[in-house]
Design a protein around this motif. Structure first.
Motif, PDB file in Angstrom:
ATOM      1  N   PHE A   1      19.969  50.314  17.903  1.00 49.80           N
ATOM      2  CA  PHE A   1      20.366  50.878  16.610  1.00 49.80           C
ATOM      3  C   PHE A   1      21.822  51.296  16.601  1.00 49.80           C
ATOM      4  O   PHE A   1      22.419  51.483  15.554  1.00 49.80           O
TER       5      PHE A   1
ATOM      6  N   PHE B   1      10.081  57.249  16.569  1.00 54.63           N
ATOM      7  CA  PHE B   1      11.215  58.053  16.130  1.00 54.63           C
ATOM      8  C   PHE B   1      10.850  59.522  16.023  1.00 54.63           C
ATOM      9  O   PHE B   1       9.692  59.879  15.815  1.00 54.63           O
TER      10      PHE B   1
ATOM     11  N   GLY C   1       8.683  58.421  11.125  1.00 54.58           N
ATOM     12  CA  GLY C   1       9.053  57.344  10.206  1.00 54.58           C
ATOM     13  C   GLY C   1       7.883  56.470   9.785  1.00 54.58           C
ATOM     14  O   GLY C   1       8.020  55.258   9.634  1.00 54.58           O
ATOM     15  N   LEU C   2       6.721  57.082   9.567  1.00 51.56           N
ATOM     16  CA  LEU C   2       5.570  56.293   9.072  1.00 51.56           C
ATOM     17  C   LEU C   2       5.829  55.885   7.621  1.00 51.56           C
ATOM     18  O   LEU C   2       6.457  56.628   6.872  1.00 51.56           O
ATOM     19  N   PHE C   3       5.349  54.703   7.240  1.00 53.07           N
ATOM     20  CA  PHE C   3       5.552  54.231   5.870  1.00 53.07           C
ATOM     21  C   PHE C   3       4.565  54.955   4.955  1.00 53.07           C
ATOM     22  O   PHE C   3       3.360  54.752   5.066  1.00 53.07           O
TER      23      PHE C   3
ATOM     24  N   HIS D   1       3.630  54.708   1.923  1.00 48.60           N
ATOM     25  CA  HIS D   1       2.841  53.993   0.920  1.00 48.60           C
ATOM     26  C   HIS D   1       1.830  53.047   1.567  1.00 48.60           C
ATOM     27  O   HIS D   1       1.167  52.287   0.873  1.00 48.60           O
ATOM     28  N   MET D   2       1.740  53.057   2.896  1.00 48.23           N
ATOM     29  CA  MET D   2       0.793  52.170   3.575  1.00 48.23           C
ATOM     30  C   MET D   2      -0.250  53.004   4.305  1.00 48.23           C
ATOM     31  O   MET D   2       0.054  54.074   4.837  1.00 48.23           O
TER      32      MET D   2
ATOM     33  N   TYR E   1       1.937  46.479  10.591  1.00 51.37           N
ATOM     34  CA  TYR E   1       3.186  46.043   9.946  1.00 51.37           C
ATOM     35  C   TYR E   1       3.996  45.073  10.799  1.00 51.37           C
ATOM     36  O   TYR E   1       4.407  44.010  10.335  1.00 51.37           O
TER      37      TYR E   1
ATOM     38  N   ILE F   1       4.921  41.207   9.898  1.00 61.50           N
ATOM     39  CA  ILE F   1       6.311  40.739   9.784  1.00 61.50           C
ATOM     40  C   ILE F   1       6.532  39.558  10.739  1.00 61.50           C
ATOM     41  O   ILE F   1       7.228  38.603  10.420  1.00 61.50           O
TER      42      ILE F   1
ATOM     43  N   ARG G   1       1.542  52.056  16.267  1.00 60.70           N
ATOM     44  CA  ARG G   1       2.355  51.081  15.551  1.00 60.70           C
ATOM     45  C   ARG G   1       3.384  50.438  16.473  1.00 60.70           C
ATOM     46  O   ARG G   1       3.706  49.252  16.338  1.00 60.70           O
TER      47      ARG G   1
ATOM     48  N   ASP H   1      13.637  59.436   4.384  1.00 65.42           N
ATOM     49  CA  ASP H   1      13.818  59.673   5.807  1.00 65.42           C
ATOM     50  C   ASP H   1      14.350  58.371   6.410  1.00 65.42           C
ATOM     51  O   ASP H   1      13.718  57.322   6.292  1.00 65.42           O
TER      52      ASP H   1
ATOM     53  N   ALA I   1      14.429  57.320   9.240  1.00 68.94           N
ATOM     54  CA  ALA I   1      13.547  56.758  10.278  1.00 68.94           C
ATOM     55  C   ALA I   1      12.623  55.682   9.704  1.00 68.94           C
ATOM     56  O   ALA I   1      12.164  54.807  10.434  1.00 68.94           O
ATOM     57  N   LEU I   2      12.372  55.721   8.387  1.00 67.39           N
ATOM     58  CA  LEU I   2      11.558  54.679   7.745  1.00 67.39           C
ATOM     59  C   LEU I   2      12.183  53.303   7.935  1.00 67.39           C
ATOM     60  O   LEU I   2      11.516  52.346   8.322  1.00 67.39           O
TER      61      LEU I   2
ATOM     62  N   ASP J   1      14.695  52.525   9.985  1.00 67.29           N
ATOM     63  CA  ASP J   1      14.849  52.234  11.410  1.00 67.29           C
ATOM     64  C   ASP J   1      13.537  51.699  11.982  1.00 67.29           C
ATOM     65  O   ASP J   1      13.531  50.755  12.770  1.00 67.29           O
ATOM     66  N   SER J   2      12.406  52.330  11.579  1.00 72.39           N
ATOM     67  CA  SER J   2      11.109  51.880  12.088  1.00 72.39           C
ATOM     68  C   SER J   2      10.835  50.443  11.668  1.00 72.39           C
ATOM     69  O   SER J   2      10.389  49.627  12.476  1.00 72.39           O
ATOM     70  N   ALA J   3      11.099  50.146  10.401  1.00 75.18           N
ATOM     71  CA  ALA J   3      10.827  48.799   9.907  1.00 75.18           C
ATOM     72  C   ALA J   3      11.664  47.777  10.678  1.00 75.18           C
ATOM     73  O   ALA J   3      11.178  46.720  11.085  1.00 75.18           O
TER      74      ALA J   3
ATOM     75  N   GLN K   1      13.346  41.836   4.139  1.00 78.35           N
ATOM     76  CA  GLN K   1      11.951  42.269   4.299  1.00 78.35           C
ATOM     77  C   GLN K   1      11.834  43.786   4.150  1.00 78.35           C
ATOM     78  O   GLN K   1      10.863  44.275   3.573  1.00 78.35           O
ATOM     79  N   ILE K   2      12.821  44.514   4.662  1.00 80.36           N
ATOM     80  CA  ILE K   2      12.784  45.971   4.514  1.00 80.36           C
ATOM     81  C   ILE K   2      12.844  46.333   3.033  1.00 80.36           C
ATOM     82  O   ILE K   2      12.088  47.173   2.550  1.00 80.36           O
TER      83      ILE K   2
ATOM     84  N   THR L   1       9.365  45.222   1.400  1.00 78.24           N
ATOM     85  CA  THR L   1       8.112  45.851   1.839  1.00 78.24           C
ATOM     86  C   THR L   1       8.191  47.375   1.897  1.00 78.24           C
ATOM     87  O   THR L   1       7.168  48.039   1.836  1.00 78.24           O
ATOM     88  N   ILE L   2       9.385  47.930   2.027  1.00 73.28           N
ATOM     89  CA  ILE L   2       9.488  49.389   2.162  1.00 73.28           C
ATOM     90  C   ILE L   2      10.208  50.000   0.958  1.00 73.28           C
ATOM     91  O   ILE L   2       9.639  50.805   0.226  1.00 73.28           O
TER      92      ILE L   2
ATOM     93  N   PRO M   1       8.698  49.099  -2.935  1.00 74.97           N
ATOM     94  CA  PRO M   1       7.443  49.790  -3.285  1.00 74.97           C
ATOM     95  C   PRO M   1       7.627  51.303  -3.418  1.00 74.97           C
ATOM     96  O   PRO M   1       6.986  51.926  -4.247  1.00 74.97           O
ATOM     97  N   LEU M   2       8.528  51.856  -2.614  1.00 79.35           N
ATOM     98  CA  LEU M   2       8.690  53.312  -2.656  1.00 79.35           C
ATOM     99  C   LEU M   2       9.493  53.766  -3.875  1.00 79.35           C
ATOM    100  O   LEU M   2       9.271  54.861  -4.377  1.00 79.35           O
TER     101      LEU M   2
END
Ligand SMILES: Nc1ncnc2c1ncn2[C@@H]1O[C@H](COP(=O)(O)OP(=O)(O)O)[C@@H](O)[C@H]1O
Ligand SMILES: [Mg+2]
Lengths: 354, 257
Positions: free
Chosen positions: A58, A87, A91-93, A95-96, A104, A108, A152, B157, B159-160, B162-164, B173-174, B177-178, B181-182
Motif C-alpha cells: 500500500f 486492517f 474495513g468490512l464492506f 453493504h455485504m 469477495y 473478484i 476474509r 473508512d 480501510a474499505l 484498502d481491503s478491496a 472493480q472497487i 462493487t464498493i 453501492p455505498l
C-alpha cells in the motif's frame, strides 16, 4: 526460482520511507521465515504500520526492496501480491453480508459461485461464524467483526498474513481469548503471520519472533525469550516486561554500583544495568551475593499475585522488587525499614543506553 | 400540559397554518367549480384539469420540463459525482474551499444569477434554448449532488478501499462493487433533489430559455392572460411532482432537520 526451506519467505533490504521531512523508517532489513509468527512491537508512531503497509504494497518504499520467495515485488501493487492484510478497524464492506464479505476476494478472482461456496463455508466454520453468515457487519460485535476480517483474508490462502493491531479494539477479556485463538489458528494452518502491536504482552503471547522497533528502526529481533532475557539496550529492556534500569559509568572494563565493582567488557561509556523486579532479593542483614546495595523500603504495594516493594537504594535510584506474599508475612519488613537489595550477576545485564 | 407549552403549541399551529394555507387554497380551488378562484369553492369538479389538458401549451410545457428536468438530473448526478471524487482527491484543505466555492450559486439571489447567465450567453452569442437552460440549471443543482456525495465519500473508512484492493480488486472493480453501492442511496436522493429544484425554478429558466415554455414559465404566462383555476390545476401538478421528488430524496439521503 525454487525456494529452499531455509531461505526466508519474505526479505526486506535497505527499506526507507519518509513523509515529507518526517522520516518514518530508517534503512531497515528484515527477514521472515516460512511459518513464522512475527510481532512488530514498538511504541505508537515508531513506524510499525508504515512497515506493514510497505510489505502489503500500500506504500512504496523510498529506497530498498521487498522480496517474497526470492522474487522482487517492490513495484507490485497489493492487488497482485500473495499477501493479505487485516486492517486496523477491519474495513468490512458494510453493504455485504458476512458470507459476501468472505467470498469477495474469490469472486473478484473470478471463481464461480459453486467453486467458492465450499471454501467460504469451510472458512466460516473454521472461524466459528457460520451462524452469522447472512448478517451485515453492522449487526456484529467487535470480536465477531474481527473474525470476519480474518476469514476474509485467510480464505485467499495468502503466503503472508498481515495484521495491524488486530486486538487493540477488543476488551480485555476478548483480547485474551482471541490471542490464544490467533495462536492456534497460526499453528493449524501453518501460515506466516506478521502482526503489529504496541502491547508487549500481546507480542509475547502471540509470536514466536519479535522485532522491537523504535523511531523507525528495528532495534532488536529474536524469540520472545531472547528479547526478554537478553535485551540489546535499555529501550528494549524498558519496553519488554517490568525492569529496573540503573545508570552506570563504565571505566576500563569496570562499572561501579555503590560498593560493587562489576566487570563489563566494552569501551568507556555511560551504560545501564538492567535487572528484573522478580530477580531481586531483599534481606535484613547483608547477604553474600554478586551485587548487593543497601537501601530503604519506600512503599509496599499489594499486587494480587505478588507484592511490590519500592526500594530507594544508596545511589538514589529507585528499585521495584516483586516478591511472593509469604516474604511479606515474616514480619521484619515494613515501610521505612532499611534493607539490602541483592541479585546475581547472571540475572542482570549491562546495556548500552539509548 | 402547562400554560406555557400550550401557548407554544398554539403559536406553532398558527405558523404552520399560515405557511400551508396558500398551498391548500391553490389545491382546493383547482377542484372547485368557481371560475374566479375565490370563495366559495363551488361544486367539486375536474373540469379545470380537463381544460388544462385540452390545450397544446400544457403538453409543450410538459415536454420541455421533462427534457430539462431529466437532463439536469442525469448530468447533475454524473458531473456532481465526478466533481465530488475530484474534491476528495484534492485533500482536506483544498477540497473544503472548493466545495464552498461551488456552493456559492445556491446562495446567490436567483435574479442576479439569472442576469449573469443571460448576459454571459448574449455576450458570447450562444442562442438560447435547451442548450442554455440545462447548463444554467446545473450551476445551482450540481452543488446538491457534490455536497451530498462529497460528505459521504469523506466519511468513508479508507480501510474499505484498502481491503478491496488487498483482496485483488482493480480501481474499476472497487468503484463498481464498493463505492457505487455505498453512495447509491445518497446519489439518487441528491439527484431527485436537484430535479425538484430544477422543476421548480422560474427566474433562471425565464432568463435563459429564450422561446418555449416550461411548467413554471407557463404558470407565469397564464397568470397574465387568464385567471381561471386551470392555473391552480397546473400549480397543483407541479406541487405534487416537487413534493414527491423531495420526499423520496430526503428519505434516501437520510436528511435530518
Ligand atoms: N500518510 C502519512 N503522512 C504523513 N506522516 C505519516 C503518514 N503515515 C505515517 N506518518 C508518520 O510516520 C510515523 C510512523 O507512523 P506509523 O507507521 O503509523 O506508526 P505506528 O504504526 O508505529 O504507530 C509517524 O510519525 C507518523 O506521524
Ligand atoms: Mg499503527
Amino acid at each position: 526460482m525454487p525456494s529452499t526451506n531455509d531461505a526466508p519467505l519474505l526479505r526486506l533490504t535497505g527499506v526507507t520511507k519518509a513523509f515529507g521531512s518526517q522520516t518514518a523508517l530508517q534503512p531497515l532489513d528484515l527477514s521472515v521465515a516460512r511459518g513464522d509468527f512475527l510481532a512488530l512491537l514498538g511504541p505508537s508512531g515508531c513506524g510499525k504500520t508504515t512497515l506493514l503497509r510497505i510489505i502489503g504494497g500500500f506504500l512504496s518504499p523510498d529506497k530498498g526492496t521487498v522480496e517474497i520467495d526470492g522474487r522482487d515485488i517492490t513495484a507490485i501493487g497489493p492487488e497482485h501480491r500473495p499477501i493479505n492484510m487485516v486492517f486496523q478497524g477491519y474495513g468490512l464492506f458494510p453493504h455485504m453480508t458476512v458470507r459476501e464479505n468472505v467470498g469477495y476476494g474469490l469472486k473478484i478472482a473470478g471463481h464461480a459461485r459453486d467453486k467458492r461456496e465450499p471454501q467460504v463455508n469451510a472458512m466460516l466454520e473454521m472461524m466459528h461464524i457460520a451462524t452469522l453468515a447472512d448478517r451485515l457487519p453492522g449487526e456484529l460485535s467487535g470480536g465477531q467483526q474481527q473474525r470476519v476480517a480474518l476469514a476474509r483474508a485467510l480464505v485467499m490462502k495468502p503466503s503472508v498474513l498481515l495484521l495491524d493491531e488486530p486486538l487493540a479494539a477488543l476488551d480485555l477479556q476478548l483480547r485474551k481469548s482471541m490471542q490464544s485463538e490467533l495462536r492456534n489458528l497460526h499453528r493449524e494452518i501453518g501460515g506466516t503471520f506478521i502482526c503489529v502491536t504496541h502491547d508487549q504482552s500481546e507480542a509475547i503471547g502471540l509470536a514466536n519472533r519479535i522485532a522491537v522497533m523504535n523511531a523507525g528502526r528495528i532495534v532488536q529481533e529474536g524469540t520472545p525469550e531472547d528479547i526478554y532475557k537478553r535485551p540489546a539496550n535499555t529501550f528494549v529492556a524498558g519496553f519488554i516486561g517490568d525492569s529496573n534500569i540503573l545508570p552506570l559509568m563504565r571505566r576500563s572494563g569496570v562499572c561501579t554500583l555503590a560498593s560493587n565493582s562489576i566487570a563489563s567488557d566494552g569501551p568507556d561509556a555511560q551504560v545501564a544495568m538492567m535487572v528484573r523486579p522478580t530477580d531481586i532479593q531483599l534481606s535484613e542483614i547483608k547477604p553474600t551475593a554478586d551485587i548487593c546495595v543497601p537501601g530503604q523500603v519506600a512503599d509496599i504495594v499489594f499486587m494480587g499475585d505478588h507484592v511490590k516493594f519500592v526500594v530507594v537504594i544508596e545511589t538514589g535510584d529507585t528499585l521495584a522488587v516483586h516478591r511472593p506474599h509469604a516474604e511479606c508475612d515474616t514480619g521484619w519488613i515494613g515501610r521505612g525499614v532499611p534493607v539490602f537489595a541483592s541479585w546475581s550477576r547472571n540475572d542482570s545485564h549491562v546495556l548500552d543506553r539509548t | 400540559m402547562t400554560a406555557r407549552s400550550l401557548g407554544w403549541s398554539i403559536f406553532g399551529t398558527l405558523m404552520v397554518a399560515f405557511l400551508v394555507a396558500p398551498l391548500v387554497l391553490v389545491v382546493a380551488f383547482s377542484f372547485g367549480e368557481n371560475p374566479h378562484a375565490t370563495l366559495p369553492f363551488g361544486e367539486p369538479t375536474l373540469k379545470w384539469y380537463r381544460k388544462l389538458f385540452a390545450g397544446d401549451e400544457f403538453w409543450n410545457a410538459l415536454y420541455n420540463s421533462a427534457v430539462i428536468t431529466l437532463s439536469v438530473g442525469l448530468l447533475s448526478a454524473v458531473l456532481g459525482t465526478a466533481a465530488a471524487f475530484g474534491f476528495v482527491a484534492l485533500g482536506k484543505r483544498l477540497s473544503e474551499a472548493g466545495v464552498r466555492l461551488v456552493s456559492l450559486p445556491v446562495m446567490l439571489p436567483p435574479l442576479v444569477l439569472a442576469l449573469a447567465l443571460a448576459s454571459a450567453f448574449s455576450a458570447t452569442r450562444i442562442p438560447l434554448g435547451f442548450g442554455t437552460v440545462v447548463p444554467s440549471h446545473l450551476v445551482f443543482t450540481q452543488p446538491f449532488v457534490i455536497l451530498v456525495i462529497y460528505a459521504r465519500l469523506a466519511a468513508f473508512d479508507h480501510a474499505l478501499f484498502d481491503s478491496a484492493r488487498d483482496l485483488g480488486a482493480s480501481r474499476a472493480q472497487i468503484f463498481l462493487t464498493i463505492t457505487l453501492p455505498l453512495i447509491a442511496p445518497s446519489l439518487i436522493g441528491a439527484t431527485l433533489l436537484a430535479m425538484a429544484v430544477s422543476l421548480d425554478d422560474f427566474v433562471i429558466t425565464f432568463f435563459t430559455i429564450g422561446g418555449g415554455m416550461t411548467f413554471s414559465t407557463l404558470i407565469w404566462g397564464m397568470l397574465r392572460t387568464s385567471l381561471d383555476p386551470s392555473i391552480n390545476a397546473l400549480g397543483t401538478l407541479v406541487l405534487a411532482a416537487t413534493l414527491g421528488l423531495s420526499i423520496v430524496a430526503l428519505k434516501l439521503t437520510n436528511y435530518r432537520g
